[in-house]
Motif scaffolding. Structure first.
Motif, short mmCIF file in Angstrom:
data_model
loop_
_atom_site.label_atom_id
_atom_site.label_comp_id
_atom_site.label_asym_id
_atom_site.label_seq_id
_atom_site.Cartn_x
_atom_site.Cartn_y
_atom_site.Cartn_z
N GLN A 38 0.82 -1.18 -0.06
CA GLN A 38 -0.08 -0.08 0.05
C GLN A 38 0.68 1.27 -0.03
OE1 GLN A 38 -2.51 0.85 3.36
NE2 GLN A 38 -4.28 1.58 1.86
N LYS A 42 -3.43 5.48 -1.17
CA LYS A 42 -3.66 4.61 -2.55
C LYS A 42 -4.40 3.17 -1.83
CE LYS A 42 -2.02 6.97 -5.83
NZ LYS A 42 -2.94 8.03 -6.69
N VAL A 43 -5.04 2.34 -2.76
CA VAL A 43 -5.76 1.09 -2.28
C VAL A 43 -4.57 -0.02 -2.13
CG1 VAL A 43 -7.33 -0.56 -3.05
CG2 VAL A 43 -7.60 1.78 -3.43
N PRO A 44 -4.76 -0.93 -1.21
CA PRO A 44 -3.84 -2.11 -1.21
C PRO A 44 -3.88 -2.86 -2.39
CG PRO A 44 -4.94 -1.78 0.96
CD PRO A 44 -5.63 -0.76 0.02
N GLN B 39 -9.80 0.89 7.40
CA GLN B 39 -8.43 1.71 7.56
C GLN B 39 -8.58 2.82 8.46
OE1 GLN B 39 -5.49 2.07 4.47
NE2 GLN B 39 -3.85 1.35 5.87
N LEU B 45 -4.47 -2.12 8.39
CA LEU B 45 -5.83 -2.58 7.77
C LEU B 45 -6.47 -3.56 8.87
CD1 LEU B 45 -4.24 -3.70 4.37
CD2 LEU B 45 -5.70 -1.85 4.76
N TYR B 95 -13.05 -0.35 2.60
CA TYR B 95 -12.87 -1.04 1.42
C TYR B 95 -14.06 -2.02 1.01
CZ TYR B 95 -8.55 1.61 1.52
OH TYR B 95 -7.49 2.65 1.39
N TRP B 107 -9.74 -4.86 -4.64
CA TRP B 107 -10.13 -3.76 -3.74
C TRP B 107 -11.00 -2.48 -4.24
CZ3 TRP B 107 -8.38 -3.61 1.61
CH2 TRP B 107 -7.36 -4.92 2.04
N GLY B 108 -12.20 -2.12 -3.76
CA GLY B 108 -12.64 -0.85 -4.38
C GLY B 108 -11.53 0.42 -3.67
N GLN B 109 -12.03 1.55 -4.36
CA GLN B 109 -11.25 2.77 -3.75
C GLN B 109 -11.45 3.15 -2.57
OE1 GLN B 109 -8.87 4.10 -5.80
NE2 GLN B 109 -9.08 2.43 -7.04
#
Lengths: 107, 117
Positions: A38, A42-44, B39, B45, B95, B107-109
């Motif tokens: 990550q 930003k998205v993982p 998160q 996470l 997410y 994963w979505g944004q």
């Protein structure tokens, strides 16, 4: 619950370095482990699945190994775009648990 | 191309409610388990909840059990997270994540939920 302990929490490295991140499970999880990268804001992004399988499109300098309780993510030659935070995830049982993350910083 | 798009986040007072939605496209939605991962600002996470493809199996993190409800509508390619009795510690980016063999591949944004008075 299965605890995932990542080490180190932070590491400083230089471009070209070989980097190894470890994730230890509090009990055996076979190979039900994934690694994510990550970057800030930003998205993982999944890098490794099933402990050692490389996600399509991920550079081959990334590799994963391990089974049972000890796992490693290795970056063979660190590139500028690899400075990020890395997380492991166990999906052997519920609750799913992530490691606390390893931040790879520029030395 | 697999896409997951969340909506429904926003600012809510402690004790309030919010419903998050996630629409999936580019894959057979009804064939996959779906998940929510959050998160908190500056934190790591945290898995929140999972629902199997036909809604038979549902799981929650202890931190949200009894307050959050996950559901899905396969006809509309949607999954939901109903969040009640919200607390400051629920503040996070949420997410929507597709599950494949238990792993999380897409994963979505993310959508930001802020719980504050």
């Amino acid at each position: 619950d299965i605890q995932m302990t990542q080490s180190p929490s932070v590491m400083s490295a230089s471009v070209g370095d070989r980097v190894t991140i470890t994730c230890r499970a509090s009990q055996g999880i076979s190979n039900y482990l994934a690694w994510f990268q990550q970057k800030p804001g930003k998205v993982p992004k999944r890098l490794i699945y099933a402990a050692s399988s490389l996600q399509s499109g991920v550079p081959s300098r990334f590799s994963g190994s391990g089974s049972g309780t000890e796992f490693t993510l290795t970056i063979s030659s660190l590139q500028p775009e690899d400075f990020a935070t890395y997380y492991c995830l166990q999906h052997n049982s519920y609750p799913r648990t992530f490691g606390q993350g390893t931040k790879v910083e520029i030395k | 191309e697999v896409q997951l798009v969340e909506s429904g986040g926003g600012l809510v007072k402690p004790g309030g409610s919010l419903r998050l939605s996630c629409v999936g496209s580019g894959f057979v939605f009804s064939s996959y388990s779906m998940n929510w991962v959050r998160q908190a600002p500056g934190k790591g996470l945290e898995w929140v909840s999972s629902i199997s493809s036909s809604s038979t199996y549902i799981f929650y993190a202890d931190s949200v059990k009894g307050r959050f409800t996950i559901s899905r509508d396969n006809a509309k390619n949607l999954q939901y997270l109903q969040m009640n009795s919200l607390r400051a510690e629920d503040t996070a980016v949420y997410y929507c994540v597709r599950g494949t063999d238990g792993d999380y591949d897409y994963w979505g944004q993310g959508t930001l939920v802020t719980v504050s008075s």
